[in-house]
Design an enzyme around this catalytic site. Structure first.
Site, PDB file in Angstrom:
ATOM      1  N   GLU A  68       0.829  -1.218   0.000  1.00 38.24           N
ATOM      2  CA  GLU A  68       0.000   0.000   0.000  1.00 38.24           C
ATOM      3  C   GLU A  68       0.860   1.264   0.000  1.00 38.24           C
ATOM      4  O   GLU A  68       0.380   2.340   0.356  1.00 38.24           O
ATOM      5  CB  GLU A  68      -0.975   0.005   1.182  1.00 38.24           C
ATOM      6  CG  GLU A  68      -2.014  -1.093   1.118  1.00 38.24           C
ATOM      7  CD  GLU A  68      -2.865  -1.051  -0.129  1.00 38.24           C
ATOM      8  OE1 GLU A  68      -3.085   0.043  -0.680  1.00 38.24           O
ATOM      9  OE2 GLU A  68      -3.304  -2.129  -0.568  1.00 38.24           O
ATOM     10  N   ASP A 108      -1.465  -2.393  -9.350  1.00 37.27           N
ATOM     11  CA  ASP A 108      -2.160  -3.660  -9.134  1.00 37.27           C
ATOM     12  C   ASP A 108      -2.353  -4.436 -10.427  1.00 37.27           C
ATOM     13  O   ASP A 108      -2.894  -3.906 -11.414  1.00 37.27           O
ATOM     14  CB  ASP A 108      -3.529  -3.404  -8.506  1.00 37.27           C
ATOM     15  CG  ASP A 108      -3.431  -2.789  -7.122  1.00 37.27           C
ATOM     16  OD1 ASP A 108      -2.333  -2.828  -6.542  1.00 37.27           O
ATOM     17  OD2 ASP A 108      -4.440  -2.275  -6.621  1.00 37.27           O
TER      18      ASP A 108
END
Length: 655
Positions: free
Chosen positions: A122, A208
């Site tokens: 993250e 991602d």
């Protein structure tokens, strides 16, 4: 023309549902790898969270073979991270190194590479992690360019990598280009070419892998409509030049030194704010945009830090601190290490676009891992003690038997905050309250930002909440534990569901004193009944655990002479939200849990009337608004005047 450093990050929460993981493989990971495989000029970095890589190797070995072949050709570089994808700053140093080294070993075993790069989960950065990362043999990491903007850099300066250091240990840091994150794969590939031609140095894209097939609309756009093939044709023709991170650090010198603040990406800073601050931040953004000051937003307007999720969600803090307390133990068995490391997976601790803490299966997995690790480290089964479990400055009451583990929270109103079954590794108090979220303020105002030239990113899609879901919106002003103490003069099903009955006391979510009396946990609070004025009141609670029965007693007295309703609130989470049968005769409440084949039996010393509703949350996800049953709330209502005494036995037994 800038060179492109391309990376994909593939992750699923630890032991996520098999069909979800397989869908990610079939719609994103495999088609992406198969499509880029023939294009020799396509070079990229890839990171799989360790458990996912292990799963893919076992269940989809052809995907690993493609990667292994590209690794031999020098076209793919593997990035490491924490094996079970923890946010590194949330862990003690020992566990950071354990997680990284575990994934290093798997990458070496499968692909013969020793990772030099690290994917920062993250992109949560704090320079306290530098020394541990370097000690694991890592030379470079990727963070968002936003980290650099927060430090005072301008995007025009970010055409390469920088050096940072802590305690004299240096680490190379690549800024992920925000422009590329929003271009790839959401806009036509020619837009990426145009951007790279106008840039200098090298530009990093690391994002991602799920956005190449799993995110809404992406499978059709990327594969069926040909976005990826068109992109690869531009690579083959030389209009996009690619290189590996390892090649870049050999070819280029660092652009300079940089010290980055504690931060993640911009949206994360918004999500971690309390809802009122989120609303104010959005209003400030609009105010600045209307006045032509949009460039200042990113530079000078920001939200909070990732760890603030432990403040925003007390349930997250409790889980994290339970994990942290165990992580500080000296236990070192393989069962303990691996299960506790699984409990460190980041997804369950926070919420943004994805479900996160609102997903019951993630929380169930967390408790299964944690309780397995706890069992491996326990030297005694039966005990009662006071210990600050959640690091809030108050000692909690811990009761342990051969079958149950219970924790009483004095700061949160003397409630039962955990009721875990040791054998089944299941926590019946594993609910999340119906928190107000910042996006609840804007759920009718969000507008589609996508254009005809491409598709909307996951951050640009509107949050559409159907009216039938909107009606379910309700918010709690206290934690959804058990033995919650309410006093009122009137309540019905609707006001109980919406937490809108008139609370006449201050005993529901305020601190109690706590002590041990033999094997009992005893809590006391001097408060009041607030009618036309304050009337002094005092409540004493006692908890005693024997085998599979938690015995509760309370004694209440007040100077208020009128009739009162006493509501004792219980909240239970079930493996199957609808998988229970309810039976009550006014003194005994039986809840049959068909999922675990258990019965929760509440036996009261006084007759009661019963209130009940499912605890449902309305949260956003990548697919839109989600209505999730988190558990069920039961209210036992008693009528009395001036003083009140009650005993309740909570028994958990097999069907």
């Amino acid at each position: 023309m800038a060179k492109l450093l391309f990376g994909v990050h593939n992750h699923q929460p630890v032991e996520n549902f098999k069909h979800i993981v397989d869908e990610a493989v079939e719609k994103a990971y495999r088609p992406f790898i198969e499509t880029v495989y023939p294009v020799k000029k396509f070079k990229f970095a890839v990171h799989f969270s360790g458990w996912l890589l292990e799963y893919v190797a076992e269940n989809h070995p052809d995907v690993v073979e493609f990667l292994r072949s590209m690794a031999r050709e020098g076209r793919v570089e593997f990035f490491t991270a924490g094996y079970y994808e923890p946010v590194l700053v949330s862990l003690p140093s020992r566990w950071r190194r354990y997680q990284i080294e575990k994934l290093n070993n798997l990458i070496s075993e499968l692909f013969g590479q020793k990772p030099k790069g690290l994917w920062l989960t993250e992109r949560v950065w704090d320079d306290s992690v530098i020394c541990d990362i370097v000690d694991c043999g890592i030379e470079y990491v990727v963070v968002d360019d936003y980290h650099f903007i927060c430090a005072g850099f301008d995007r025009s300066q970010l055409g390469g990598y920088f050096l940072t250091e802590s305690e004299g240990k240096t680490l190379k840091v690549f800024p992920i280009d925000k422009k590329l994150r929003y271009l790839v794969p959401f806009k036509p590939p020619s837009d990426t070419v145009g951007y790279l031609q106008s840039a200098w140095g090298s530009r990093t894209l690391f994002d991602d892998g799920e956005k190449f097939g799993i995110w809404p609309g992406t499978y059709s756009w990327v594969y069926e409509k040909g976005w990826l093939k068109e992109f690869l044709s531009l690579v083959e023709s030389g209009e996009i030049e690619m290189e590996l991170f390892s090649e870049n650090v050999e070819r280029e010198k660092p652009l300079g030194i940089a010290y980055l603040p504690t931060a993640s990406y911009y949206e994360m800073g918004e999500w971690t704010l309390p809802p009122e601050r989120f609303k104010e931040l959005k209003e400030l953004e609009s105010f600045l945009k209307e006045r032509g000051l949009e460039p200042y937003i990113e530079k000078f307007v920001r939200g909070s830090i990732w760890k603030n999720f432990f403040v925003k969600y007390p349930e997250s803090n409790y889980m994290h601190k339970r994990m942290l307390t165990l992580s500080l133990k000296g236990e070192d068995s393989e069962c303990f290490r691996d299960n506790l490391a699984k409990a460190q997976c980041n997804d369950v601790f926070w919420h943004g676009i994805f479900g996160g803490i609102y997903l019951p299966n993630l929380r169930d997995n967390f408790w299964r891992f944690l309780l397995t690790a706890q069992e491996a480290s326990e030297r005694e089964k039966r005990y009662v003690r006071l210990e600050d479990v959640n690091f809030d400055g108050y000692r909690e009451g811990i009761l342990s038997s051969e079958t149950l583990f219970a924790v009483v929270l004095p700061k949160e109103g003397g409630i039962l905050g955990e009721l875990s079954l040791k054998k089944e590794k299941f926590n019946y108090q594993n609910l999340i309250s119906r928190h107000r979220e910042g996006y609840h303020y804007f759920m009718e105002a969000v507008k589609e930002k996508g254009s005809s030239r491409g598709i909307a990113t996951i951050h640009e899609r509107p949050l559409e909440i159907p009216e039938e879901i909107r009606k379910k919106l309700a918010f709690d002003w206290h934690l959804k534990g058990s033995f919650v103490s309410h006093f009122t003069d009137s309540v019905n099903d609707e006001t109980f569901f919406r937490e809108e009955f008139r609370e006449l006391s201050d005993f529901a979510n305020t601190p109690y004193s706590i002590s041990l009396e033999g094997e009992k946990i005893v809590l006391n609070r001097k408060g009041g009944i607030y009618a036309d004025r304050k009337f002094p009141a005092e409540l004493r609670k006692e908890f005693l655990l024997k085998g599979n029965t938690l015995s509760f007693s309370e004694h209440f007295k007040t100077g208020f002479g009128g009739e009162l309703l006493r509501i004792l609130e219980f909240n239970f989470h079930f493996l199957n939200p609808g998988g229970f049968k309810l039976n009550s005769d006014g003194k005994v409440l039986k809840i049959e849990d068909t999922g675990l084949r258990k019965v929760i039996k509440l036996t009261s010393s006084r007759p009661f009337t019963l209130l009940h509703y499912p605890v449902e949350t309305v949260s956003q996800s990548e697919k839109g608004a989600e209505l999730t049953v988190q558990g069920h709330c039961f209210g036992l209502v008693f009528t009395f005047k001036e003083s009140f005494s009650l005993t309740i036995d909570l028994e958990v037994k097999d069907v």
